[in-house]
Design a protein around this motif. Structure first.
Motif, PDB file in Angstrom:
ATOM      1  N   ILE A 173       0.934  -1.156  -0.813  1.00 38.05           N
ATOM      2  CA  ILE A 173       0.125  -0.053   0.253  1.00 38.05           C
ATOM      3  C   ILE A 173       0.959   1.180   0.235  1.00 38.05           C
ATOM      4  CG2 ILE A 173      -1.950   1.321   1.116  1.00 38.05           C
ATOM      5  CD1 ILE A 173      -1.935  -1.645   2.260  1.00 38.05           C
ATOM      6  N   GLY A 174       0.897   2.251  -1.244  1.00 42.76           N
ATOM      7  CA  GLY A 174       1.605   3.151  -1.135  1.00 42.76           C
ATOM      8  C   GLY A 174       0.585   4.452  -0.748  1.00 42.76           C
ATOM      9  N   LEU A 175       0.859   5.515   0.178  1.00 40.67           N
ATOM     10  CA  LEU A 175       0.296   6.991  -0.254  1.00 40.67           C
ATOM     11  C   LEU A 175       0.874   7.947  -0.168  1.00 40.67           C
ATOM     12  CD1 LEU A 175      -1.256   6.353   3.614  1.00 40.67           C
ATOM     13  CD2 LEU A 175      -2.312   5.743   1.409  1.00 40.67           C
ATOM     14  N   ASN A 176      -0.038   8.826  -1.249  1.00 45.76           N
ATOM     15  CA  ASN A 176       1.628  10.429  -1.195  1.00 45.76           C
ATOM     16  C   ASN A 176       1.059  11.326   0.177  1.00 45.76           C
ATOM     17  OD1 ASN A 176      -1.211  11.052  -1.457  1.00 45.76           O
ATOM     18  ND2 ASN A 176      -0.861  12.527  -3.422  1.00 45.76           N
ATOM     19  N   HIS A 177       2.280  12.388  -0.147  1.00 44.93           N
ATOM     20  CA  HIS A 177       2.251  13.308   0.773  1.00 44.93           C
ATOM     21  C   HIS A 177       1.116  13.540   2.126  1.00 44.93           C
ATOM     22  CE1 HIS A 177       1.093  16.241  -2.244  1.00 44.93           C
ATOM     23  NE2 HIS A 177       1.198  17.318  -0.824  1.00 44.93           N
ATOM     24  N   ASP A 178      -0.157  13.545   1.274  1.00 43.93           N
ATOM     25  CA  ASP A 178      -1.597  13.930   1.920  1.00 43.93           C
ATOM     26  C   ASP A 178      -2.679  13.281   1.708  1.00 43.93           C
ATOM     27  OD1 ASP A 178      -2.068  13.581  -0.792  1.00 43.93           O
ATOM     28  OD2 ASP A 178      -2.730  16.317  -0.472  1.00 43.93           O
ATOM     29  N   ALA A 179      -2.037  11.217   1.258  1.00 38.25           N
ATOM     30  CA  ALA A 179      -3.044  10.515   1.243  1.00 38.25           C
ATOM     31  C   ALA A 179      -3.803  10.794   0.786  1.00 38.25           C
ATOM     32  CB  ALA A 179      -3.574  10.279   2.816  1.00 38.25           C
ATOM     33  N   SER A 180      -3.773  11.809  -0.064  1.00 35.65           N
ATOM     34  CA  SER A 180      -5.080  11.532  -1.358  1.00 35.65           C
ATOM     35  C   SER A 180      -5.769  11.588  -2.436  1.00 35.65           C
ATOM     36  CB  SER A 180      -5.331  13.441  -2.113  1.00 35.65           C
ATOM     37  OG  SER A 180      -3.959  13.658  -2.588  1.00 35.65           O
ATOM     38  N   LYS A 181      -4.074  10.247  -2.413  1.00 32.48           N
ATOM     39  CA  LYS A 181      -3.644   8.687  -3.174  1.00 32.48           C
ATOM     40  C   LYS A 181      -3.527   7.755  -2.787  1.00 32.48           C
ATOM     41  CE  LYS A 181      -3.126  12.271  -7.578  1.00 32.48           C
ATOM     42  NZ  LYS A 181      -2.259  11.904  -9.022  1.00 32.48           N
ATOM     43  N   MET A 232      -3.292  -0.519  -9.271  1.00 34.10           N
ATOM     44  CA  MET A 232      -3.661   0.834  -9.245  1.00 34.10           C
ATOM     45  C   MET A 232      -4.317   1.735  -8.789  1.00 34.10           C
ATOM     46  SD  MET A 232      -6.949  -2.323  -8.948  1.00 34.10           S
ATOM     47  CE  MET A 232      -8.488  -1.469  -8.991  1.00 34.10           C
ATOM     48  N   ILE A 233      -4.569   2.707  -8.815  1.00 32.07           N
ATOM     49  CA  ILE A 233      -4.360   4.419  -8.488  1.00 32.07           C
ATOM     50  C   ILE A 233      -5.978   4.908  -7.639  1.00 32.07           C
ATOM     51  CG2 ILE A 233      -3.341   6.571  -8.573  1.00 32.07           C
ATOM     52  CD1 ILE A 233      -0.900   3.941  -8.676  1.00 32.07           C
ATOM     53  N   PHE A 234      -6.150   5.080  -6.530  1.00 31.25           N
ATOM     54  CA  PHE A 234      -7.083   5.861  -6.658  1.00 31.25           C
ATOM     55  C   PHE A 234      -6.989   6.789  -5.788  1.00 31.25           C
ATOM     56  CE2 PHE A 234      -7.161   1.554  -5.778  1.00 31.25           C
ATOM     57  CZ  PHE A 234      -7.934   0.865  -6.031  1.00 31.25           C
ATOM     58  N   SER A 235      -7.957   8.494  -5.740  1.00 33.77           N
ATOM     59  CA  SER A 235      -7.506   9.535  -5.987  1.00 33.77           C
ATOM     60  C   SER A 235      -8.692   9.459  -4.706  1.00 33.77           C
ATOM     61  CB  SER A 235      -7.875  10.330  -7.086  1.00 33.77           C
ATOM     62  OG  SER A 235      -6.841  10.037  -7.702  1.00 33.77           O
ATOM     63  N   LYS A 241     -24.865   6.421   1.756  1.00 36.52           N
ATOM     64  CA  LYS A 241     -25.189   6.635   3.147  1.00 36.52           C
ATOM     65  C   LYS A 241     -24.177   7.769   2.770  1.00 36.52           C
ATOM     66  CE  LYS A 241     -24.410   1.827   4.880  1.00 36.52           C
ATOM     67  NZ  LYS A 241     -23.136   0.377   5.982  1.00 36.52           N
ATOM     68  N   THR A 242     -25.182   8.595   3.047  1.00 37.37           N
ATOM     69  CA  THR A 242     -24.947   9.956   3.352  1.00 37.37           C
ATOM     70  C   THR A 242     -24.706  10.224   3.905  1.00 37.37           C
ATOM     71  OG1 THR A 242     -27.258  10.742   1.157  1.00 37.37           O
ATOM     72  CG2 THR A 242     -25.615  12.289   2.478  1.00 37.37           C
ATOM     73  N   ASN A 243     -23.381  11.686   4.149  1.00 34.97           N
ATOM     74  CA  ASN A 243     -22.182  12.512   5.292  1.00 34.97           C
ATOM     75  C   ASN A 243     -22.421  11.207   6.415  1.00 34.97           C
ATOM     76  OD1 ASN A 243     -23.353  15.142   5.102  1.00 34.97           O
ATOM     77  ND2 ASN A 243     -25.174  15.139   5.255  1.00 34.97           N
ATOM     78  N   GLN A 244     -21.910   9.535   5.857  1.00 36.10           N
ATOM     79  CA  GLN A 244     -20.836   8.941   6.808  1.00 36.10           C
ATOM     80  C   GLN A 244     -19.685   8.777   6.493  1.00 36.10           C
ATOM     81  OE1 GLN A 244     -22.593   5.407   8.134  1.00 36.10           O
ATOM     82  NE2 GLN A 244     -21.503   4.212   7.223  1.00 36.10           N
ATOM     83  N   TYR A 245     -19.224   9.372   5.346  1.00 36.38           N
ATOM     84  CA  TYR A 245     -17.781   8.972   5.151  1.00 36.38           C
ATOM     85  C   TYR A 245     -16.829  10.246   5.291  1.00 36.38           C
ATOM     86  CZ  TYR A 245     -18.968   4.114   4.207  1.00 36.38           C
ATOM     87  OH  TYR A 245     -19.391   2.413   4.392  1.00 36.38           O
ATOM     88  N   ASP A 246     -16.094  10.771   5.503  1.00 36.78           N
ATOM     89  CA  ASP A 246     -14.948  11.931   5.295  1.00 36.78           C
ATOM     90  C   ASP A 246     -13.900  11.466   3.320  1.00 36.78           C
ATOM     91  OD1 ASP A 246     -13.409   9.886   5.937  1.00 36.78           O
ATOM     92  OD2 ASP A 246     -12.427  11.779   7.585  1.00 36.78           O
ATOM     93  N   ALA A 247     -13.850  10.586   3.830  1.00 36.82           N
ATOM     94  CA  ALA A 247     -12.805  10.666   1.959  1.00 36.82           C
ATOM     95  C   ALA A 247     -13.710   9.116   1.405  1.00 36.82           C
ATOM     96  CB  ALA A 247     -11.579  10.293   2.379  1.00 36.82           C
ATOM     97  N   MET A 248     -13.848   9.013   0.077  1.00 37.56           N
ATOM     98  CA  MET A 248     -13.983   8.684  -1.124  1.00 37.56           C
ATOM     99  C   MET A 248     -12.857   8.460  -2.073  1.00 37.56           C
ATOM    100  SD  MET A 248     -16.130   6.543  -2.014  1.00 37.56           S
ATOM    101  CE  MET A 248     -17.527   6.560  -1.137  1.00 37.56           C
ATOM    102  N   TYR A 249     -12.089   7.229  -2.136  1.00 32.80           N
ATOM    103  CA  TYR A 249     -10.993   6.785  -3.023  1.00 32.80           C
ATOM    104  C   TYR A 249     -11.418   5.549  -4.230  1.00 32.80           C
ATOM    105  CZ  TYR A 249      -8.121   8.010   0.788  1.00 32.80           C
ATOM    106  OH  TYR A 249      -6.704   8.854   1.682  1.00 32.80           O
ATOM    107  N   LEU A 250     -10.986   6.362  -5.366  1.00 33.93           N
ATOM    108  CA  LEU A 250     -12.388   6.063  -6.315  1.00 33.93           C
ATOM    109  C   LEU A 250     -11.003   6.044  -7.111  1.00 33.93           C
ATOM    110  CD1 LEU A 250     -14.383   8.839  -6.772  1.00 33.93           C
ATOM    111  CD2 LEU A 250     -15.043   6.367  -6.066  1.00 33.93           C
TER     112      LEU A 250
END
Length: 348
Positions: A57-65, A75-78, A90-99
């Motif tokens: 698992i790799g993360l960039n500096h701010d965990a945006s990817k 696979m690369i997720f943003s 589930k509206t208003n449940q998650y604070d990040a969605m990696y796509l």
């Protein structure tokens, strides 16, 4: 008992909440990437997602990817915070969605650790005993190989596996031995593992037992010795090893946040000829996560799986994220997520 059932120390949810983070685990045995988080500090929420043999698992500096090394692709997720907020199920449940955004079709290379560097994405190509860079043209581009590896062939000669970056470039790697023949490491699991300096191509220490997950923490090298369950420190000036803690299990996968270190634990397969040799060295055969307070080297809590998860490869901490979600490209919902430079929405 439900799948992925686990029990954990009472203080662990509160600690995750206080640190404002999420644990990400990869388990190739179960074929899952799992998020463990606590948004209220009282219970742990689990989110397992299916992937084909997820490893590094790799993360960039701010965990945006996120980069995820799988069986035959990376696979690369943003992250889209806006789509996370308005997730239809589930509206208003998650604070990040990696796509899913990009997939590098590497074919089978047995990629282990993977990291975002300053000029690309680096991976440990275990099958070819080298550090690689992801490529749009080739299965991989060779970046570096140990000096004792004479040629690039698909023989997993030394079981190169772990990588630590410094200033955006690979600096240290771990391997099981310094052999140069087909899977030479299988007969040398105890006390033959090495940490290598990428810049000098020299051995820093070659007395480790199945080393994994080298990490530079406050300019200090911390490494896991899987075969003996050790958390060890390596003095980079002279190569000397100091065992910091004996954790009693097969340790692999490690990250830290603040003063806390999170270490993955795997349950040994007793039907494996290689792993069976390690049982005498390990007192507690279990899988999960152990949390250590680094200044005092004291265990602060555990998360232990009761079923479904036996072997963990990697562990990363998502800092500043307390309830993430991730969707694979096989998930139909991911195909409804549309993002532009100015707006994001879920298609109906």
């Amino acid at each position: 008992m439900k799948p992925f059932a686990c029990h954990y120390s009472p203080q662990v949810p509160e600690l995750l909440h206080k640190l404002g983070c999420t644990i990400a685990l990869s388990t190739y045995q179960a074929g899952k990437l799992i998020y463990l988080s606590s948004e209220d500090g009282t219970v742990i929420h689990q989110l397992p997602r299916t992937f084909d043999k997820p490893m590094g698992i790799g993360l960039n500096h701010d965990a945006s990817k996120i980069a995820l090394a799988c069986k035959d692709e990376v696979m690369i997720f943003s992250n889209s915070k806006e789509l996370a907020k308005h997730y239809p199920k589930k509206t208003n449940q998650y604070d990040a969605m990696y796509l899913p955004r990009v997939s590098y079709k590497t074919n089978f290379l047995d990629i282990h650790d993977i990291e975002f560097g300053d000029d690309g994405i680096y991976g440990i190509n275990t099958l070819f005993s080298c550090i690689m860079k992801l490529s749009e043209e080739f299965s991989f581009e060779e970046y570096w190989k140990p000096k004792f590896i004479t040629e690039l062939v698909s023989e997993d000669r030394c079981h190169l596996n772990g990588m630590a970056l410094e200033n955006g470039k690979p600096k240290y790697v771990t391997c099981f031995n310094n052999g140069n023949t087909f899977q030479s490491w299988r007969d040398q699991l105890i006390n033959h593992g090495s940490i290598l300096d990428v810049d000098t191509n020299e051995v820093v220490n070659n007395t480790l037992s199945m080393p994994h997950s080298p990490r530079l923490i406050k300019n200090q090298m911390i490494v896991l010795e899987s075969a003996k369950g050790y958390l060890s420190h390596i003095d980079l000036s002279n190569g000397k090893k100091q065992v910091l803690l004996e954790l009693g299990g097969y340790v692999r996968g490690m990250d830290h946040i603040g003063d806390y270190l999170f270490v993955g634990l795997s349950r040994l397969r007793e039907n494996s000829s290689s792993f069976k040799k390690l049982i005498p060295y390990l007192s507690r055969n279990r899988s999960g996560v152990i949390i250590i307070h680094l200044p005092t080297l004291s265990v602060q809590g555990e998360i232990i799986y009761q079923n479904s998860v036996d072997e963990i490869y990697d562990l990363k901490i998502l800092r500043g994220i307390i309830r993430p979600n991730i969707l694979s490209d096989k998930n139909e919902e991911s195909k409804k997520a549309v993002t532009t430079q100015s707006a994001s929405y879920w298609a109906k």
